[in-house]
Motif scaffolding. Sequence first.
Motif, PDB file in Angstrom:
ATOM      1  N   ALA A 106      -3.717  58.638  32.024  1.00 20.47           N
ATOM      2  CA  ALA A 106      -4.233  57.290  32.292  1.00 20.47           C
ATOM      3  C   ALA A 106      -4.362  56.492  30.997  1.00 20.47           C
ATOM      4  N   PHE A 113      -5.247  53.148  36.863  1.00 23.71           N
ATOM      5  CA  PHE A 113      -6.594  53.520  36.440  1.00 23.71           C
ATOM      6  C   PHE A 113      -7.498  53.826  37.623  1.00 23.71           C
ATOM      7  N   ALA A 116      -6.628  57.098  39.281  1.00 22.60           N
ATOM      8  CA  ALA A 116      -6.942  58.210  38.394  1.00 22.60           C
ATOM      9  C   ALA A 116      -8.448  58.461  38.349  1.00 22.60           C
TER      10      ALA A 116
END
Length: 285
Positions: A106, A113, A116
């Motif tokens: 990430a 983002f 993740a």
Amino acid sequence: MTHVAVVTHEAGVSDALAQLLAEATGAAPRRLDDRAVEAAADEGAFARARAVLKGQADVNRIALANRRKKLLIADMDSTMIPVECIDEIADFAGVGEQVAAITEAAMRGELDFEGALRERVGLLKGLPVETLEQVYAERVRLNPGAAALVKTMNALGAMTALVSGGFTFFTARVAEEAGFQVNQANTLLEADGKLTGAPGVPILGRAAKLEALDRLCAEGGYGRADVIAVGDGANDLSMVEAAGLGVAYRAKPALEAGADACLRMSDLSALLHLQGIGDAEIVRG
């Protein structure tokens, strides 16, 4: 001359390196303190200085106009502190390697983002909330120069903000320790004293950091040119690119490519040196 070449290093900038800067630029160097020296430099002189000092110190070219900034906005994990808090929590939960691999991808900008973050937080489901306090006490500390940076900016009348894609449990504590006036981050949902495995919504990531920058500018009457922003990963790219002075601190290539200045060997007090602030004004301790 409209720009200066600023040479910084965490361990200090020797007189020998200062002399090399002078020879490369043809300008008399100005020492800011034991860790920084600068000299007037056009593009050619800067290129020579960077070539001569490569591998020995950080060398950045900074515009003299509007050099001192009115707003400091900083990332937390791997910037103000040396760890990624979610990785440290995961270590306590027994899923450290799995979560760290997702974090690294990430930070390089290879993963979305929000997705993740959800995936990593999901792996923490059932962890006692009290573990967060243990993580903070045992794993979290300020990076060298962090306190001096924030306290000096405060003393000079600037706004200071800690903005993170991490968690408020940690930003609140780090902000208090370093002296940040404002902090924002995501939340970890909990029930019956345990993490639920879900973050609060909305999830604050790259866009939220830029939004925070613009909001604080509006509140303080600043322009983007009045901002110095610092981070280390792809999640910081938008705010670093938007700031008048965007700084990549020991950063991933994705962020370095969009930053105005890169710090690989210097501590965080170098953000003061980039603004021409030296020993007489730096608040230490």
